[in-house]
Structure formats: structure tokens, C-alpha cells
Motif scaffolding. Structure first.
Motif, short mmCIF file in Angstrom:
data_model
loop_
_atom_site.label_atom_id
_atom_site.label_comp_id
_atom_site.label_asym_id
_atom_site.label_seq_id
_atom_site.Cartn_x
_atom_site.Cartn_y
_atom_site.Cartn_z
N TYR A 44 0.83 -1.20 0.00
CA TYR A 44 0.00 0.00 0.00
C TYR A 44 0.86 1.26 0.00
CZ TYR A 44 -3.23 3.66 1.08
OH TYR A 44 -3.94 4.84 1.02
N ASN A 45 1.95 1.25 0.75
CA ASN A 45 2.83 2.44 0.78
C ASN A 45 3.41 2.75 -0.59
OD1 ASN A 45 2.39 3.03 3.47
ND2 ASN A 45 4.10 1.78 4.18
N GLU A 46 3.64 1.73 -1.40
CA GLU A 46 4.13 1.94 -2.76
C GLU A 46 3.02 2.41 -3.70
OE1 GLU A 46 7.65 -1.43 -2.96
OE2 GLU A 46 5.55 -2.06 -3.18
N LEU A 47 1.80 1.92 -3.46
CA LEU A 47 0.65 2.29 -4.29
C LEU A 47 0.13 3.69 -3.99
CD1 LEU A 47 -1.54 1.36 -6.38
CD2 LEU A 47 -2.89 0.63 -4.39
N LYS A 48 0.21 4.08 -2.74
CA LYS A 48 -0.38 5.35 -2.28
C LYS A 48 -0.02 6.56 -3.15
CE LYS A 48 -1.37 8.01 1.82
NZ LYS A 48 -1.38 8.08 3.26
N PRO A 49 1.23 6.74 -3.58
CA PRO A 49 1.53 7.90 -4.44
C PRO A 49 0.74 7.90 -5.76
CG PRO A 49 3.55 6.97 -3.56
CD PRO A 49 2.44 6.03 -3.19
N LEU A 50 0.36 6.72 -6.24
CA LEU A 50 -0.44 6.64 -7.47
C LEU A 50 -1.89 7.07 -7.25
CD1 LEU A 50 0.82 3.21 -8.89
CD2 LEU A 50 1.66 5.51 -9.39
N LEU A 51 -2.28 7.16 -5.98
CA LEU A 51 -3.65 7.55 -5.63
C LEU A 51 -3.74 9.02 -5.23
CD1 LEU A 51 -4.52 4.49 -3.33
CD2 LEU A 51 -4.78 4.68 -5.81
N GLU A 52 -2.61 9.73 -5.30
CA GLU A 52 -2.57 11.11 -4.80
C GLU A 52 -1.80 12.06 -5.71
OE1 GLU A 52 -0.71 10.43 -1.01
OE2 GLU A 52 -2.59 9.79 -0.09
N LYS A 53 -1.77 11.79 -6.99
CA LYS A 53 -1.01 12.65 -7.90
C LYS A 53 -1.68 14.02 -8.03
CE LYS A 53 1.00 8.98 -10.67
NZ LYS A 53 1.22 8.48 -12.04
N LYS A 54 -0.85 15.04 -8.18
CA LYS A 54 -1.36 16.42 -8.26
C LYS A 54 -0.92 17.08 -9.58
CE LYS A 54 -2.98 16.55 -4.00
NZ LYS A 54 -4.37 16.36 -3.76
N GLU A 128 -5.03 -4.87 5.30
CA GLU A 128 -6.21 -4.24 4.70
C GLU A 128 -6.97 -3.33 5.66
OE1 GLU A 128 -7.09 -8.31 6.02
OE2 GLU A 128 -5.94 -7.77 4.26
N ASP A 129 -6.90 -3.61 6.95
CA ASP A 129 -7.58 -2.73 7.91
C ASP A 129 -7.00 -1.31 7.86
OD1 ASP A 129 -9.24 -4.75 8.76
OD2 ASP A 129 -7.95 -5.33 10.45
N VAL A 130 -5.73 -1.21 7.52
CA VAL A 130 -5.07 0.09 7.43
C VAL A 130 -5.38 0.76 6.09
CG1 VAL A 130 -2.83 1.26 7.34
CG2 VAL A 130 -3.22 -0.56 9.00
N TRP A 131 -5.12 0.05 4.98
CA TRP A 131 -5.23 0.71 3.68
C TRP A 131 -6.67 0.93 3.22
CZ3 TRP A 131 -7.40 -2.30 -0.08
CH2 TRP A 131 -7.15 -3.69 -0.09
#
Length: 175
Positions: A44-54, A128-131
Motif C-alpha cells: 500500500y505504501n508503494e501504491l499510495k503515491p499513485l492515488l494522490e497525484k497532483k 487491509e484494515d489500514v489501507w
């Protein structure tokens, strides 16, 4: 003399046939290149930047799995959006929640069978409880689920889409 002509004719046909066969083999290699052979796995930490691009794009991120009937049913709509809106700075990311041990046997063959053109990644994170709550505090964890976002707006959908509804939602981000 007749034997020589027959032999030369046979030799010519054989050479031309071999050349055609070589050409066919080159075409097969081109097809093989188009076949997906791996899927990048993300925590999830690697995926997270793909979910927050600006940047100046609008992103559609769909969480799905090959074993989820409603997910599979809506995939063609995401593919159509990816194709039809590419020139409008829209990018589709398909985040598979398939089991990591089944990537080679199920996910990759599925991607190839369905000829998916959108980027597909595997979310391989047991927390999954976190992400789930980090992606959206109201997400129950059910799939299909989708995020549509850009630098100005973000919306989470815990639902299936038909093409028209997906296109309508996307249009609200493109205005």
C-alpha cells in the motif's frame, strides 16, 4: 533438361516458402510481445503515491479481482473510458486484489484473454484494515470500488458502474 527445370522450380518454391515461414514467425513474435507476462506488485505504501497525484491528469483507479463477478462485468467500461478519454488527459489504473499466489495462473492469463490495455497492478498488502480506511474512511472493503480524482477534486465509489454512469461521473471532473 526437364529434370533440371523441375529441380530448379522445386528449389525456388522451397526457398520462397521458407522466406514466407520466416515472415510468419516474425509476426508471431510481434504478437508474443503484446502478451502480458508479469504484473507489478505493490504494497500500500508503494501504491499510495499513485492515488494522490497532483498533476494535470484525471485518474480513475478501480479496485477489482478476477474472482469478483461485478468487477469483471464492468472492466470493459473502464477499458472504453481509457481509450476514448486518453486524449483528454484521463488515465485508468486497475488495482487487482487477486491473491498473490494466483498471479501467474489466473491474473496474467485473465489480462491477456480480456486484452486489457489499462495499466494493471497488484495490491499485495495484508494490512487491509489500514489501507482500506486510508483510501476512504467509509469503504467497507467491498469491491468493485473506484476512485476518480484530479488535483482539484476526489470522489470514492463503492459500487459497480455501467458505461454511461462512469462516463457521466468522469465528465464532472473534466469541466
Amino acid at each position: 533438361m526437364k529434370i533440371k527445370v523441375y529441380f530448379l522450380s522445386f528449389l525456388f518454391i522451397a526457398l520462397v516458402s521458407c522466406k514466407k515461414e520466416t515472415s510468419k514467425n516474425k509476426d508471431l513474435k510481434k504478437v508474443e510481445v503484446a502478451v502480458q507476462t508479469s504484473v507489478k506488485s505493490y504494497t500500500y505504501n508503494e501504491l499510495k503515491p499513485l492515488l494522490e497525484k497532483k498533476d494535470n491528469k484525471t485518474y480513475i483507479v478501480n479496485f477489482w479481482a478476477t474472482w469478483c463477478g461485478p468487477c469483471v462485468k464492468e472492466l470493459p467500461y473502464f477499458e472504453k473510458i481509457n481509450k476514448e478519454f486518453a486524449d483528454k488527459n484521463v488515465e485508468v489504473l486497475l488495482v487487482s486484489l487477486d491473491f498473490p499466489k494466483q498471479v501467474e495462473k489466473k491474473l496474467i492469463p485473465f489480462i491477456n484473454k480480456k486484452k486489457l490495455q489499462s495499466k494493471v497492478v497488484l495490491l499485495d498488502d495484508i494490512n487491509e484494515d489500514v489501507w482500506i480506511k486510508d483510501i476512504d474512511e467509509n469503504w467497507s472493503g467491498a469491491i468493485p470500488a473506484t476512485i476518480i480524482y484530479n488535483k482539484d477534486k476526489r470522489k470514492f465509489y463503492e459500487q459497480s458502474f455501467d458505461y454511461k454512469t462512469l462516463e457521466t461521473e468522469l465528465q464532472t471532473f473534466l469541466k
